[in-house]
Each structure stands twice: as C-alpha cells, then as structure tokens.
Enzyme design. Sequence first.
Site, PDB file in Angstrom:
ATOM      1  N   ARG A 104       0.817  -1.238   0.000  1.00 52.60           N
ATOM      2  CA  ARG A 104       0.000   0.000   0.000  1.00 52.60           C
ATOM      3  C   ARG A 104       0.841   1.275   0.000  1.00 52.60           C
ATOM      4  NH1 ARG A 104      -3.505  -3.014   3.440  1.00 52.60           N
ATOM      5  NH2 ARG A 104      -5.195  -3.817   2.174  1.00 52.60           N
TER       6      ARG A 104
ATOM      7  N   LYS B 111       3.011  11.696 -11.829  1.00 50.12           N
ATOM      8  CA  LYS B 111       2.367  10.638 -12.619  1.00 50.12           C
ATOM      9  C   LYS B 111       3.246   9.386 -12.556  1.00 50.12           C
ATOM     10  CE  LYS B 111      -0.372  13.116 -16.048  1.00 50.12           C
ATOM     11  NZ  LYS B 111      -0.546  13.442 -17.475  1.00 50.12           N
TER      12      LYS B 111
ATOM     13  N   GLU C 105      10.357  17.516 -25.534  1.00 51.54           N
ATOM     14  CA  GLU C 105       9.519  18.004 -24.423  1.00 51.54           C
ATOM     15  C   GLU C 105       9.850  19.469 -24.114  1.00 51.54           C
ATOM     16  OE1 GLU C 105       6.981  16.562 -23.105  1.00 51.54           O
ATOM     17  OE2 GLU C 105       7.232  14.439 -23.541  1.00 51.54           O
TER      18      GLU C 105
ATOM     19  N   LYS D  72       6.833  23.071 -15.762  1.00 49.66           N
ATOM     20  CA  LYS D  72       5.976  21.907 -15.478  1.00 49.66           C
ATOM     21  C   LYS D  72       5.417  21.995 -14.056  1.00 49.66           C
ATOM     22  CE  LYS D  72       5.115  17.112 -15.573  1.00 49.66           C
ATOM     23  NZ  LYS D  72       5.418  15.776 -16.011  1.00 49.66           N
TER      24      LYS D  72
ATOM     25  N   GLU E  41      -4.835  16.800 -13.540  1.00 53.06           N
ATOM     26  CA  GLU E  41      -5.158  17.002 -14.963  1.00 53.06           C
ATOM     27  C   GLU E  41      -6.664  17.130 -15.222  1.00 53.06           C
ATOM     28  OE1 GLU E  41      -2.501  14.970 -17.760  1.00 53.06           O
ATOM     29  OE2 GLU E  41      -4.233  14.749 -19.072  1.00 53.06           O
TER      30      GLU E  41
ATOM     31  N   ARG F  32      -3.446  21.224 -16.781  1.00 46.72           N
ATOM     32  CA  ARG F  32      -2.340  20.273 -17.002  1.00 46.72           C
ATOM     33  C   ARG F  32      -2.400  19.598 -18.377  1.00 46.72           C
ATOM     34  NH1 ARG F  32       0.398  16.006 -12.731  1.00 46.72           N
ATOM     35  NH2 ARG F  32       1.925  15.184 -14.200  1.00 46.72           N
TER      36      ARG F  32
ATOM     37  N   ASN G 130       0.024  17.982 -22.829  1.00 46.61           N
ATOM     38  CA  ASN G 130      -0.206  16.967 -23.850  1.00 46.61           C
ATOM     39  C   ASN G 130      -0.116  17.530 -25.259  1.00 46.61           C
ATOM     40  OD1 ASN G 130      -0.709  14.934 -21.944  1.00 46.61           O
ATOM     41  ND2 ASN G 130      -2.753  15.764 -21.610  1.00 46.61           N
TER      42      ASN G 130
ATOM     43  N   HIS H 108       1.071  15.384 -27.997  1.00 49.72           N
ATOM     44  CA  HIS H 108       1.056  14.008 -27.492  1.00 49.72           C
ATOM     45  C   HIS H 108      -0.158  13.210 -27.966  1.00 49.72           C
ATOM     46  CE1 HIS H 108       4.214  15.496 -24.953  1.00 49.72           C
ATOM     47  NE2 HIS H 108       4.344  14.357 -24.326  1.00 49.72           N
TER      48      HIS H 108
ATOM     49  N   HIS I  33       1.401  10.149 -29.223  1.00 50.14           N
ATOM     50  CA  HIS I  33       1.294   8.860 -28.519  1.00 50.14           C
ATOM     51  C   HIS I  33       0.757   7.773 -29.443  1.00 50.14           C
ATOM     52  CE1 HIS I  33       1.280  10.054 -23.979  1.00 50.14           C
ATOM     53  NE2 HIS I  33       2.467   9.694 -24.404  1.00 50.14           N
TER      54      HIS I  33
ATOM     55  N   HIS J 156      10.147   8.374 -27.657  1.00 47.89           N
ATOM     56  CA  HIS J 156       8.974   9.181 -27.288  1.00 47.89           C
ATOM     57  C   HIS J 156       9.090  10.576 -27.915  1.00 47.89           C
ATOM     58  CE1 HIS J 156       5.717  10.729 -24.861  1.00 47.89           C
ATOM     59  NE2 HIS J 156       6.507  11.690 -24.397  1.00 47.89           N
TER      60      HIS J 156
END
Length: 352
Positions: free
Chosen positions: A115, A137, A179, A214, A224, A228, A232, A235, A239, A256
């Site tokens: 946990r 994230k 990025e 960021k 997000e 936020r 993207n 992306h 992606h 990426h």
Amino acid sequence: MKSIKAATYYVHFKHKGYKELNSLLIKKDYSSIFILVDDNSLELCYPVFIPLLETDKRIEIIEIESGEINKNLDTCGGVWNALTELSADRNSLLITLGGGVITDLGGFVASTYKRGIDFVNIPTTLLSMVDASVGGKTGVDLGVLKNQIGLFANPQIVLIDGNYLATLNERESRSGIAEIIKYGLTYDVKLLDLIKNFNSLNINELIHRSIEIKNEIVLQDPKENGLRKVLNFGHTLGHAIESYFLESKNKKNLTHGEAIAIGMVCESYLSHKVLQLSKEKVMIVKNMIDVMYEKVVIDVSDYDPIFDLLKHDKKNSNGQVNFVLLNDFEDFKLDCKISNELLIESIEFYNS
Ligand code: GLY
C-alpha cells in the site's frame, strides 16, 4: 541551481540533491534501500551514484530490462516479487535511477507495494529530467496503450544531476529536447532560441526552466482536470504514432520525443486550420523539427490504425478525441475536436 518546491517535495540539483537525499535517509531511518535500475543505468549511472550515497543501511539493486516494451505489469510483477523476496518492508525506500520507464514504473511499484513505500526519483535521461520524474504521474502501459494503468503519487525528492546526461547517446538526448520544445511553444517561447543554440553549457538552464514550467502547471492542476492538459500538446497524435510504430513489426521503434515531435508538427498545422496560429509560426515548428529529427515516413496505410489508437487516448471524453491546440505561441486552447479529414491533412503536411 535553485531548488524547486513542488507540492509535497523538492526538486534539488547536483550536490544539493545528494546532500538532501543523505539527510532524508537519516531523517526517515529507512530499514533498507532498493535501487531500481535497467541494464543501461546499472552500467553507466550506478557507479557514479553509489559513492555519493551515505548510509550504513542494506542496499539492494533491482534490475529490469531497458525499453518502453518492458514498461508493463509483467515487469512490475517481477519487481514486486523481488521486493518481497528481499524482505522490503513498509519502511524501505525505493530509489529509481534511470529514464522515464524506470521513474514511471518505479514510482508505481513503490506506491502500490504494501500500500505504498517511499520513493526518490533520480532521472538520468533528459526526457525523464524535464518531464517524467516531476509531477507525480506513475504507471505502466497496457499492451500498446501508453500509461493506461497508474496512479498519482509523489516522490520524497527528485534529484537532478546533469552529469548523467553524458551517458546518453545523441538520439536519446534529442528525445528529451522534444519536451522542451513543447514547453517553449506552449509556455515560454524564449526556450526555442536556447534550444537552437543547445549545447553542454545551456542544458542545465533548459532543464531548470522546463521543470519550473511543469511544476507551475502541476501545482495549479495536479490531477489534470484542466490546465495540465496543456502538457499533452503534440502528445495526442504523438502517442498514437509512438504506439503504432511500437506494435508494427515492419516499423522501427520511435523514441517518445521523435513521436511527439511529429505530433507537434501535425498539431501546429491543426492549430493553423482551426485556430489562429499563423502559417509562419507553423513553419517555424516544422523547420525546427525537420532539422532536429530524422524524417519518418507515415504511409497512407498507417493512417487508419493510428486513428484507431487515438480512440483510446486517456484525454478523450464521451468518445471524442481532445486536442490541445495553439492560438499563438504561449497561447493554447484545451479540448479541441478535429475531423478525420483534417487529421489526414495534418499528417500529409508533416510528410511534405
Ligand atoms: N507528461 C505529461 C504530464 O506529466 O502531465
């Protein structure tokens, strides 16, 4: 370099980072320390890192295979098993030492093991320094679907040491620059000039400014729900293109950054078509990316499978694909909808 205060942790740089990490080890009196690496970071970064760690606690290395293809639940299972077999308890610390796969997967494994145990991110690639390691994230891919499984969880510290970048090859460094271009286009256009003159002298400034941007965004919208989403930009298509090239046997894998660079050209084109981004500015983006990245050919037969993958994008709502587009540099609009015809045009524009 000045430390950056994130929500519940600090991003520290260089010597200060090691000092703060060693203080954390004393303060928290961890029972044992686990260092998650891949084959690359074990060989190239671990020997630099380990003499800087001051502790008499038990240290164990857990190694996984490098590459996005291994960022999945099977690999997590291996790491959870290793932690169990090595008797990691709730007072153990996991240090992630590596690129985005290591920090994303390591943060996820740590925050779900028993946990949740503490973790520290030490990103060693440009991409993970300016993006993956900061912002909370964590997660892994599910099949070809990127970052489909995961949760928001913050590290105790992020430690940035630009010295690790010396271990990167040219292609990996360029992946991270994509990025930084994204931060430039959406938030601080001055970064674009710094990138054009990118060298070993201004890289630390580029990293620091990127993390500042960021962090400023994440502090306002950690989960997000709105702002936020700007992170993207490039992306949505990027992606889908990255996933498609990863699953296609006859295509070479894209980094990426290479994939989102294509995404940024396409999404700049879309910004011109549906918002006010001028054609001149679209060409600035295209020329910059054409100079920086090897051209990738996207065939007409690739369009449909790429558009199919778009349907699984996490940013979608009510079955609609959402794009972040630009009215201008530093002026973005969230949740834009785009027709298939325009998507095709945008890829044709990239190919041109
Ligand atoms: N990489 C995008 C984000 O952290 O939100």
